[in-house]
Design an enzyme around this catalytic site. Structure first.
Site, short mmCIF file in Angstrom:
data_model
loop_
_atom_site.label_atom_id
_atom_site.label_comp_id
_atom_site.label_asym_id
_atom_site.label_seq_id
_atom_site.Cartn_x
_atom_site.Cartn_y
_atom_site.Cartn_z
N GLY A 12 7.72 -2.41 4.57
CA GLY A 12 7.58 -3.87 4.61
C GLY A 12 7.34 -4.45 5.98
O GLY A 12 7.60 -5.64 6.21
N SER A 13 6.79 -3.67 6.91
CA SER A 13 6.57 -4.24 8.25
C SER A 13 5.45 -5.28 8.24
O SER A 13 5.50 -6.25 9.02
CB SER A 13 6.30 -3.14 9.28
OG SER A 13 5.03 -2.58 9.13
N ARG A 65 1.47 1.32 -17.64
CA ARG A 65 1.02 0.43 -16.57
C ARG A 65 0.93 -1.03 -17.03
O ARG A 65 1.32 -1.96 -16.34
CB ARG A 65 -0.35 0.89 -16.05
CG ARG A 65 -0.91 0.05 -14.90
CD ARG A 65 -2.23 0.58 -14.41
NE ARG A 65 -2.15 1.98 -14.04
CZ ARG A 65 -1.72 2.42 -12.84
NH1 ARG A 65 -1.38 1.57 -11.91
NH2 ARG A 65 -1.66 3.70 -12.60
N ARG A 91 0.77 0.96 -5.86
CA ARG A 91 0.36 1.05 -7.27
C ARG A 91 -1.07 0.57 -7.38
O ARG A 91 -1.45 -0.43 -6.74
CB ARG A 91 1.22 0.11 -8.14
CG ARG A 91 2.70 0.38 -8.12
CD ARG A 91 3.09 1.53 -8.97
NE ARG A 91 2.79 1.33 -10.39
CZ ARG A 91 2.83 2.30 -11.29
NH1 ARG A 91 3.15 3.52 -10.93
NH2 ARG A 91 2.53 2.05 -12.55
N ASN A 107 -5.50 -6.86 0.46
CA ASN A 107 -4.87 -5.58 0.79
C ASN A 107 -5.15 -5.28 2.26
O ASN A 107 -6.12 -5.79 2.84
CB ASN A 107 -5.45 -4.46 -0.08
CG ASN A 107 -4.77 -3.13 0.17
OD1 ASN A 107 -3.54 -3.06 0.30
ND2 ASN A 107 -5.55 -2.07 0.27
N HIS A 109 -5.67 -1.88 4.76
CA HIS A 109 -5.89 -0.43 4.70
C HIS A 109 -6.01 0.09 6.12
O HIS A 109 -6.70 -0.50 6.94
CB HIS A 109 -7.16 -0.13 3.89
CG HIS A 109 -7.40 1.33 3.73
ND1 HIS A 109 -6.68 2.10 2.84
CD2 HIS A 109 -8.23 2.18 4.37
CE1 HIS A 109 -7.09 3.36 2.94
NE2 HIS A 109 -8.03 3.43 3.86
N GLU A 142 -12.33 -3.85 -8.19
CA GLU A 142 -12.01 -2.70 -9.05
C GLU A 142 -12.21 -1.36 -8.34
O GLU A 142 -11.76 -0.32 -8.81
CB GLU A 142 -12.85 -2.75 -10.33
CG GLU A 142 -12.41 -3.80 -11.34
CD GLU A 142 -12.84 -5.22 -10.98
OE1 GLU A 142 -13.56 -5.40 -9.97
OE2 GLU A 142 -12.45 -6.15 -11.71
N GLY A 143 -12.87 -1.34 -7.21
CA GLY A 143 -13.08 -0.09 -6.48
C GLY A 143 -11.85 0.26 -5.65
O GLY A 143 -10.98 -0.58 -5.41
N GLU A 174 -2.34 -3.76 12.57
CA GLU A 174 -2.29 -4.27 11.19
C GLU A 174 -1.57 -5.61 11.14
O GLU A 174 -1.99 -6.55 10.46
CB GLU A 174 -1.56 -3.28 10.27
CG GLU A 174 -2.34 -2.02 9.97
CD GLU A 174 -1.61 -1.14 8.97
OE1 GLU A 174 -0.88 -1.65 8.11
OE2 GLU A 174 -1.78 0.09 9.07
C1 GRF Z 1 0.36 0.32 6.11
O1 GRF Z 1 -0.07 1.39 6.89
C2 GRF Z 1 -0.78 -0.23 5.32
O2 GRF Z 1 -2.01 -0.14 5.95
C3 GRF Z 1 -0.77 0.64 4.09
O3 GRF Z 1 0.58 0.88 3.83
C4 GRF Z 1 1.33 0.74 5.03
C5 GRF Z 1 2.38 -0.30 4.78
O4 GRF Z 1 3.28 -0.43 5.84
N1 GRF Z 1 -1.48 -0.02 3.01
P1 GRF Z 1 4.44 -1.52 5.76
O5 GRF Z 1 5.22 -1.23 4.49
O6 GRF Z 1 3.82 -2.88 5.75
O7 GRF Z 1 5.28 -1.30 6.97
#
Ligand code: GRF
Length: 200
Positions: A12-13, A65, A91, A107, A109, A142-143, A174
């Protein structure tokens, strides 16, 4: 002011970084829900400490699901968010979930998409030998890690890096990238033109 629902499964950072930006008045948003599919996610404990009413919807307690998602969707409907923010949510979302929040699910990534989608993006980057990686905030379609890109930040890959060291350097970026993406979505008009998110 935008209303955000956070979905997480772990540390959860990214959630905490978004919370901090709101608390510092750097982001004009309100977190209206924090939902985890994992009861023991540190991110849920953090959310409770910070005073949020956090909900666990344990996917293991549902037979499939669709049933699990139905409960998440019920909580989201109650919270009425503008955006659903995936912050380490492990998920896959079904097509009907994505359709319910079309172009409103974000999201993050840990690579410069479209390079290295899927799991272990940082290890994929090391194995491939790229000299630059980074992170991508994108809308979910959807991808797999494939939707329109909102913000990217580049991060150098150093010769001494292993996946862990690279992941830590990317994670620092991030947090700023997610806040920047939400700042842009809350403060500016934009349109989605094919794969492009165009801010005006
Ligand atoms: C991060 O590396 C993010 O890119 C990926 O999952 C990780 C989540 O980190 N999708 P956090 O739980 O937000 O610390």
């Amino acid at each position: 002011m935008i209303r955000l629902a956070i979905l997480l499964s772990g540390r959860g950072s990214n959630f905490a970084a978004i919370h901090d930006a709101i608390a510092a008045r750097a982001l004009d948003a309100e977190i209206v829900a924090v939902i985890s599919n994992k009861p023991d996610a540190p991110g849920i404990a953090r959310a409770l400490e910070l005073g949020y009413q956090a909900d666990v919807v344990n996917h293991r307690a549902f037979s499939n699901r669709e049933a699990h998602e139905a409960e998440v969707l019920r909580l989201l409907a109650e919270a009425n968010p503008d955006f659903v923010v995936l912050a380490g949510y492990m998920r896959l979302l079904s097509a009907s979930f994505i359709e319910a929040y079309r172009n409103r699910i974000l999201n993050i990534h840990p690579s410069l998409l479209p390079a290295f989608p899927g799991v272990d993006a940082q290890a994929q980057a090391i194995a491939h030998g790229v000299k630059v990686s980074g992170c991508t905030v994108h809308f979910v379609d959807e991808g797999l890690d494939a939707g329109p890109i909102i913000v990217q930040r580049a991060v150098p890959v150093l010769d001494a890096d292993d996946a862990h060291a690279l992941a830590a350097r990317i994670l620092e970026q991030e947090h700023g990238a997610y806040v920047e993406a939400l700042q842009k979505l809350s403060g500016r008009r934009y349109r989605i033109d094919g794969r492009r998110v165009v801010f005006q």
